[in-house]
Design an enzyme around this catalytic site. Structure first.
Site, short mmCIF file in Angstrom:
data_model
loop_
_atom_site.label_atom_id
_atom_site.label_comp_id
_atom_site.label_asym_id
_atom_site.label_seq_id
_atom_site.Cartn_x
_atom_site.Cartn_y
_atom_site.Cartn_z
N ARG A 348 71.14 10.58 17.32
CA ARG A 348 69.75 10.55 17.74
C ARG A 348 68.84 11.40 16.85
NH1 ARG A 348 67.34 8.79 21.91
NH2 ARG A 348 66.02 10.68 22.07
N PHE A 369 66.36 21.58 23.17
CA PHE A 369 66.98 20.35 23.66
C PHE A 369 67.34 19.38 22.53
CE2 PHE A 369 64.97 22.22 27.30
CZ PHE A 369 65.84 21.95 28.34
N GLU A 370 66.36 18.86 21.84
CA GLU A 370 66.67 17.84 20.84
C GLU A 370 65.77 18.05 19.63
OE1 GLU A 370 68.21 13.35 21.32
OE2 GLU A 370 66.13 13.65 21.90
N GLN A 371 66.30 18.74 18.65
CA GLN A 371 65.56 19.14 17.46
C GLN A 371 66.26 18.59 16.23
OE1 GLN A 371 64.24 23.25 15.12
NE2 GLN A 371 65.28 23.38 17.08
#
Length: 530
Positions: A348, A369-371
């Site tokens: 992702r 979280f999502e880097q």
């Protein structure tokens, strides 16, 4: 005899656990919020080490999305018994405040580079777990016990939170057996953690780390004839520490493990830092690293071979060479030197396209979280790195570039973005240790179409970014304070304790997954002398 310099694992390689299988040695180190979890190195001579495995790489083993900075994988313990490797680790979910949510697990594998088992949950009573395989076949699980209660409730007056070393029998079939018992309260220094048990000449020996992971750190040793104790502390309390020698080249010495070589000689790993001068005092540019010291035995107690408490700056081995790496980003796999943050779903945030590394912009720089940030460790105080990026961000909410990164409030980044009235441009954004995460921006500089090369040069506490299109290289933004990108920066070494990274990033604050392509990445460093 040629000599090499400690540390043997340079750059952020904290909390070294060591074991030997035949003539081969293995060291496992903490990775905190960086994914995959745990790095395992292999050596045949205790001096030259190569990365052999990154065991925690599936979501079922480790998912750190939402873990705060400096949480995640703390202090793994690697051992070998029953024809397989055993890896014990903590996933810490909370850092600040009185509570510490720390969950301890065990995974196994026949080879460190293989697919490790699904995790077996053990307990959550504290962190820094360890597994001891006794010679009668029984296994013992240890960890430090965390005390969240008020002052005066702990068993060691030096620090109530670090409430002794807990021991309990464990088996793969039955799990924990019997009651957990505190076997050691620690020495007068306190902050007792990182327990490792081993047996020698009829004695049980307990190695711990004390004093916290800053400049009072120490390796403490205790012994007992029985596994549950009572344990007596070493006559000198500590086997290693630099807390009384601020001039020593290796500081923050502590947290290690004993191993016996095939020829019977003894060695002990230790965590350390190499401080250099910065504008606000000393800082460890390369984070917490792994050193190695020869030890000897007298009267059934362990001592450094050279006497005293200061580990050697040099050990026998080949002289260190400069590092010059040009990473192949057209390969099918991301080079092993690189890690990313927290997520077990790397597809992702990046793809290897065959033409380069494509970063898929997700959340903001510093997100828990999502880097989309892929980076490698800084291994010396003086280095330079560069990357070439293909990016055409449509607005200022998208950006891609090169970053020197520690955590969400300690970073510098050179970005390709888009500003109204300027168009596609390069600029620097920094968060210089401000826990409120206030950002400082440089003026945007218009850049031409096509690929842009972004570079950084770091010299101890000085840092400068550069950009280059088809013309000459030009400085980007002001000279920056590189000492911010360290344990000591911002909240200090007791509030953040990982290490400095340099790498590539992209973000898309609109949530649409805009992407940027990186076609090359190079890294150069020179080992420090003296």
């Amino acid at each position: 005899m040629t000599m090499t310099r400690n540390p043997v694992l340079r750059g952020f390689h904290a909390d070294p656990s060591i074991c030997r299988v035949g003539g081969v040695y293995y060291i496992a180190v903490s990775t905190f919020e960086w994914y995959p979890g745990v790095l395992i190195y292999r050596s045949a001579d205790l001096v030259s080490w190569s990365l052999a495995g990154r065991p925690l790489r599936r979501a079922s083993q480790l998912d750190m999305r939402g873990n705060p900075d400096s949480c995640g994988i703390w202090a793994p313990c690697l051992s070998y018994a029953d024809g397989r490797f055993w890896l014990v680790y903590t996933d810490v979910k909370r850092l600040s405040g009185a509570f510490k949510d720390a969950h301890n697990y065990i995974v196994t594998c026949e080879a460190v580079e293989g697919e490790w088992s699904e995790p077996v949950y053990v307990n959550s009573s504290g962190f820094d777990p360890s597994l001891f395989h006794d010679d009668d076949g029984r296994k013992w699980f240890l960890n430090m016990r965390w005390n969240h209660r008020e002052a005066g409730t702990g068993i060691n007056p030096a620090n109530d939170r670090f409430d002794g070393i807990e021991l309990q029998e464990w088996s793969q079939e039955r799990g924990l057996i019997g009651e957990a018992r505190v076997i050691y309260a620690g020495s007068a220094l306190g902050l007792t953690e990182a327990p490792h048990l081993f047996k020698r000449a009829g004695w049980y020996y307990l190695t711990t780390a004390e004093g916290g992971t800053g400049y009072d750190h120490a390796v403490t040793l205790a012994r007992s004839r029985e596994v549950f104790g009572p344990y007596e502390t070493h006559p000198d309390s500590h086997v290693m520490t630099a807390r009384f020698a601020p001039e020593h080249g290796l500081q923050r010495v502590g947290h290690g493990q004993y191993v016996e070589a095939a020829d019977g000689t003894g060695w002990h790993t230790f965590l350390c830092g190499r401080p250099v001068a910065g504008p606000a005092g000393l800082f460890c540019a390369t984070g917490r690293e792994t050193g190695l010291a020869r030890v000897v035995w007298r009267d059934d107690w362990m001592y450094l071979e050279g006497g005293g408490l200061l580990p050697p700056v040099e050990i026998a081995g080949p002289a260190r060479a400069a590092v010059a790496l040009d990473y192949d980003l057209t390969a099918a796999e991301l080079p092993l030197d690189f890690q990313w943050l927290r997520t077990p779903y790397p597809e992702r945030i990046f793809q290897m396209t065959g033409a380069g590394l494509r970063l898929i912009g997700r959340e903001s720089l510093g997100s828990w979280f999502e880097q989309a940030l892929v980076a490698r460790r800084q291994d010396e105080a003086v280095y330079q790195a560069s990357t070439t990026v293909l990016a055409d961000p449509p607005n200022w909410q998208r950006a891609a570039g090169l970053t020197t990164y520690y955590n969400r409030h300690k970073f510098h980044a050179a970005l390709i973005t888009h500003e109204p009235g300027v168009g596609r441009c390069a600029r620097v954004v920094s968060c210089a240790g401000d826990v409120s995460e206030a950002l400082v921006f440089s003026a945007p500089v218009a850049v031409p179409e096509g690929p842009i090369t972004l570079s950084v040069r770091v010299d101890h506490a000085r840092q400068q970014f550069y950009w280059q299109g088809a013309g000459e290289e030009q400085a980007l933004g002001p000279e920056l304070d590189a000492s911010v990108i360290s344990d000591e920066g911002g909240v200090g070494e007791h509030g953040s304790f990982t290490g400095a990274f340099v790498g590539m990033l992209a973000y898309d604050l609109t949530g649409q997954g805009w992407s940027a392509d990186f076609t090359r990445f190079s890294y150069r460093s020179q080992p420090a002398e003296g």
